[in-house]
Design a protein around this motif. Structure first.
Motif, PDB file in Angstrom:
ATOM      1  N   LEU B   5       0.864  -1.181   0.000  1.00  0.00           N
ATOM      2  CA  LEU B   5       0.000   0.000   0.000  1.00  0.00           C
ATOM      3  C   LEU B   5       0.902   1.232   0.000  1.00  0.00           C
ATOM      4  O   LEU B   5       1.621   1.477   0.980  1.00  0.00           O
ATOM      5  CB  LEU B   5      -0.889  -0.002   1.243  1.00  0.00           C
ATOM      6  CG  LEU B   5      -1.695   1.277   1.488  1.00  0.00           C
ATOM      7  CD1 LEU B   5      -2.741   1.485   0.380  1.00  0.00           C
ATOM      8  CD2 LEU B   5      -2.389   1.229   2.854  1.00  0.00           C
ATOM      9  N   ILE B   7       0.908   5.225  -0.105  1.00  0.00           N
ATOM     10  CA  ILE B   7       0.008   6.355   0.129  1.00  0.00           C
ATOM     11  C   ILE B   7       0.724   7.628  -0.323  1.00  0.00           C
ATOM     12  O   ILE B   7       1.737   8.012   0.263  1.00  0.00           O
ATOM     13  CB  ILE B   7      -0.381   6.451   1.615  1.00  0.00           C
ATOM     14  CG1 ILE B   7      -0.992   5.120   2.079  1.00  0.00           C
ATOM     15  CG2 ILE B   7      -1.353   7.597   1.838  1.00  0.00           C
ATOM     16  CD1 ILE B   7      -1.160   5.013   3.589  1.00  0.00           C
ATOM     17  N   THR B  36      -1.448  -1.279  -4.299  1.00  0.00           N
ATOM     18  CA  THR B  36      -2.467  -0.228  -4.305  1.00  0.00           C
ATOM     19  C   THR B  36      -1.770   1.102  -4.098  1.00  0.00           C
ATOM     20  O   THR B  36      -0.980   1.257  -3.157  1.00  0.00           O
ATOM     21  CB  THR B  36      -3.501  -0.446  -3.183  1.00  0.00           C
ATOM     22  OG1 THR B  36      -4.186  -1.683  -3.401  1.00  0.00           O
ATOM     23  CG2 THR B  36      -4.507   0.693  -3.148  1.00  0.00           C
ATOM     24  N   PHE B  38      -2.687   4.726  -3.120  1.00  0.00           N
ATOM     25  CA  PHE B  38      -3.806   5.476  -2.560  1.00  0.00           C
ATOM     26  C   PHE B  38      -3.424   6.949  -2.531  1.00  0.00           C
ATOM     27  O   PHE B  38      -2.464   7.342  -1.872  1.00  0.00           O
ATOM     28  CB  PHE B  38      -4.133   4.974  -1.149  1.00  0.00           C
ATOM     29  CG  PHE B  38      -5.442   5.492  -0.622  1.00  0.00           C
ATOM     30  CD1 PHE B  38      -6.617   4.764  -0.792  1.00  0.00           C
ATOM     31  CD2 PHE B  38      -5.511   6.710   0.021  1.00  0.00           C
ATOM     32  CE1 PHE B  38      -7.827   5.242  -0.328  1.00  0.00           C
ATOM     33  CE2 PHE B  38      -6.722   7.204   0.491  1.00  0.00           C
ATOM     34  CZ  PHE B  38      -7.892   6.467   0.325  1.00  0.00           C
ATOM     35  N   LEU B  67      -6.434   4.442  -6.250  1.00  0.00           N
ATOM     36  CA  LEU B  67      -7.601   4.944  -5.536  1.00  0.00           C
ATOM     37  C   LEU B  67      -7.337   6.376  -5.065  1.00  0.00           C
ATOM     38  O   LEU B  67      -6.193   6.728  -4.745  1.00  0.00           O
ATOM     39  CB  LEU B  67      -7.905   4.057  -4.331  1.00  0.00           C
ATOM     40  CG  LEU B  67      -8.145   2.570  -4.627  1.00  0.00           C
ATOM     41  CD1 LEU B  67      -8.309   1.789  -3.325  1.00  0.00           C
ATOM     42  CD2 LEU B  67      -9.356   2.384  -5.523  1.00  0.00           C
ATOM     43  N   ASP B  69      -8.763   9.335  -2.320  1.00  0.00           N
ATOM     44  CA  ASP B  69      -9.573   9.577  -1.122  1.00  0.00           C
ATOM     45  C   ASP B  69     -10.742  10.511  -1.457  1.00  0.00           C
ATOM     46  O   ASP B  69     -10.533  11.655  -1.896  1.00  0.00           O
ATOM     47  CB  ASP B  69      -8.669  10.200  -0.050  1.00  0.00           C
ATOM     48  CG  ASP B  69      -9.426  10.642   1.182  1.00  0.00           C
ATOM     49  OD1 ASP B  69     -10.307   9.881   1.631  1.00  0.00           O
ATOM     50  OD2 ASP B  69      -9.135  11.746   1.708  1.00  0.00           O
ATOM     51  N   SER B  90     -12.458   6.565  -3.489  1.00  0.00           N
ATOM     52  CA  SER B  90     -12.508   5.534  -2.446  1.00  0.00           C
ATOM     53  C   SER B  90     -12.600   6.183  -1.071  1.00  0.00           C
ATOM     54  O   SER B  90     -12.085   7.278  -0.847  1.00  0.00           O
ATOM     55  CB  SER B  90     -11.242   4.680  -2.523  1.00  0.00           C
ATOM     56  OG  SER B  90     -11.128   3.862  -1.392  1.00  0.00           O
ATOM     57  N   LEU B  92     -11.496   6.393   2.850  1.00  0.00           N
ATOM     58  CA  LEU B  92     -10.211   6.192   3.524  1.00  0.00           C
ATOM     59  C   LEU B  92     -10.156   4.833   4.227  1.00  0.00           C
ATOM     60  O   LEU B  92      -9.079   4.320   4.536  1.00  0.00           O
ATOM     61  CB  LEU B  92      -9.976   7.322   4.536  1.00  0.00           C
ATOM     62  CG  LEU B  92      -8.600   7.448   5.154  1.00  0.00           C
ATOM     63  CD1 LEU B  92      -7.547   7.814   4.098  1.00  0.00           C
ATOM     64  CD2 LEU B  92      -8.596   8.487   6.269  1.00  0.00           C
ATOM     65  N   VAL B  94     -10.314   2.064   3.113  1.00  0.00           N
ATOM     66  CA  VAL B  94      -9.495   1.102   2.371  1.00  0.00           C
ATOM     67  C   VAL B  94      -8.077   1.030   2.953  1.00  0.00           C
ATOM     68  O   VAL B  94      -7.466  -0.051   2.982  1.00  0.00           O
ATOM     69  CB  VAL B  94      -9.451   1.482   0.872  1.00  0.00           C
ATOM     70  CG1 VAL B  94      -8.364   0.712   0.138  1.00  0.00           C
ATOM     71  CG2 VAL B  94     -10.795   1.226   0.227  1.00  0.00           C
ATOM     72  N   VAL B  95      -7.584   2.154   3.421  1.00  0.00           N
ATOM     73  CA  VAL B  95      -6.238   2.149   4.018  1.00  0.00           C
ATOM     74  C   VAL B  95      -6.217   1.251   5.261  1.00  0.00           C
ATOM     75  O   VAL B  95      -5.309   0.440   5.449  1.00  0.00           O
ATOM     76  CB  VAL B  95      -5.791   3.580   4.366  1.00  0.00           C
ATOM     77  CG1 VAL B  95      -4.483   3.563   5.161  1.00  0.00           C
ATOM     78  CG2 VAL B  95      -5.624   4.403   3.086  1.00  0.00           C
ATOM     79  N   ARG B  98      -6.421  -2.408   4.201  1.00  0.00           N
ATOM     80  CA  ARG B  98      -5.141  -2.946   3.729  1.00  0.00           C
ATOM     81  C   ARG B  98      -4.153  -3.140   4.884  1.00  0.00           C
ATOM     82  O   ARG B  98      -3.415  -4.130   4.922  1.00  0.00           O
ATOM     83  CB  ARG B  98      -4.531  -2.022   2.679  1.00  0.00           C
ATOM     84  CG  ARG B  98      -5.351  -1.830   1.423  1.00  0.00           C
ATOM     85  CD  ARG B  98      -5.365  -3.099   0.568  1.00  0.00           C
ATOM     86  NE  ARG B  98      -5.873  -2.821  -0.771  1.00  0.00           N
ATOM     87  CZ  ARG B  98      -7.161  -2.777  -1.112  1.00  0.00           C
ATOM     88  NH1 ARG B  98      -8.084  -3.028  -0.209  1.00  0.00           N
ATOM     89  NH2 ARG B  98      -7.529  -2.493  -2.356  1.00  0.00           N
TER      90      ARG B  98
END
Lengths: 137, 108
Positions: B5, B7, B36, B38, B67, B69, B90, B92, B94-95, B98
């Motif tokens: 992930l 970010i 991913t 993000f 994705l 936010d 998406s 948040l 999802v963070v 993950r």
């Protein structure tokens, strides 16, 4: 029923200075609503987030008194997150870096905040399902 | 297959530091990892359709999930129909999903 996970976050930003603080508190909010065990290791300026002497203030530019301004205090957010965690069957363990606290005279934290060191961050991370470090740069 | 992930919270108008997550995501996905990317805070700005920059289609082609936010998009007045097709709005959450699933996470 959601499986109880343990997540650790390291925060470094002082309040009111970066969008990172807003995002970090949003993440912690989501985790506490799930009843997760959440650890926060606050480093550097982030130790001011739960500082108990934060005060709401009026805004003379906008002609608002204290009540109308309704200024958000991060210490209140942290306290609310701790309560939400408990209400949802989890826990928010907030650890302030002790040396960072001393440097900033930030010893008067809200109830529930404890003092620690980077070694505690290591222990928290070791005991967690995952860890996210949100650095300043 | 490891899960990652990444970010991305920054957008510096083409400066090389903003390419950190893009480059890392591409390399990880090319090495058969599940990635991913993000986008959050100003990191959502290059997701706009027509935004200056390389876009994200190349990352999607190698399997990266992109994705953005939804809160950061709303803060900046970017509606979901103004995003590049390769970027999905998406929550948040999802963070946290993950992280809870054990993805290796990097904040940039």
């Amino acid at each position: 029923m959601t499986e109880r996970k343990t997540l650790t976050f390291a925060l470094m930003d002082a309040p009111y200075e970066s969008a990172r603080t807003t995002t970090a508190l949003r993440l912690i909010d989501i985790a506490t609503k799930r009843g997760y065990a959440v650890n926060v290791f606050a480093y550097e300026g982030a130790v001011m987030l739960p500082f108990n002497r934060q005060q709401p203030h009026p805004n003379a530019v906008h002609g608002r008194n204290v009540e109308e301004e309704n200024h958000l205090l991060t210490k209140d957010v942290v306290a609310a997150l701790m309560k939400a965690a408990e209400r949802n069957g989890g826990k928010l363990d907030w650890v302030n870096c002790g040396l960072c606290v001393d440097e900033r005279g930030a010893g008067e934290a809200i109830e529930g905040v404890r003092r620690g060191s980077p070694a505690d961050f290591w222990k928290l991370a070791e005991a967690s399902d995952n860890t996210l470090v949100i650095g300043t740069r | 297959m490891a899960r990652y992930l990444l970010i991305e919270s920054r957008y510096s108008f083409g400066a090389s530091e903003a390419d950190f997550c893009r480059d890392l995501a591409r390399r990880l996905a090319t090495a058969d990892n599940r990635v991913t990317l993000f986008l959050v805070q100003n990191g959502v700005l290059p997701a706009r359709a027509g935004a200056h920059g390389p876009g994200f289609a190349d990352l999607v082609r190698v399997g990266v999930e992109i994705l953005a936010d939804d809160f950061s998009l709303r803060e900046r007045g970017i509606s979901s129909d103004r995003l590049q097709p390769s970027v999905k709005p998406s929550a948040l959450d999802v963070v946290i999903d993950r992280l809870a699933d054990g993805a290796k996470a990097i904040w940039h």
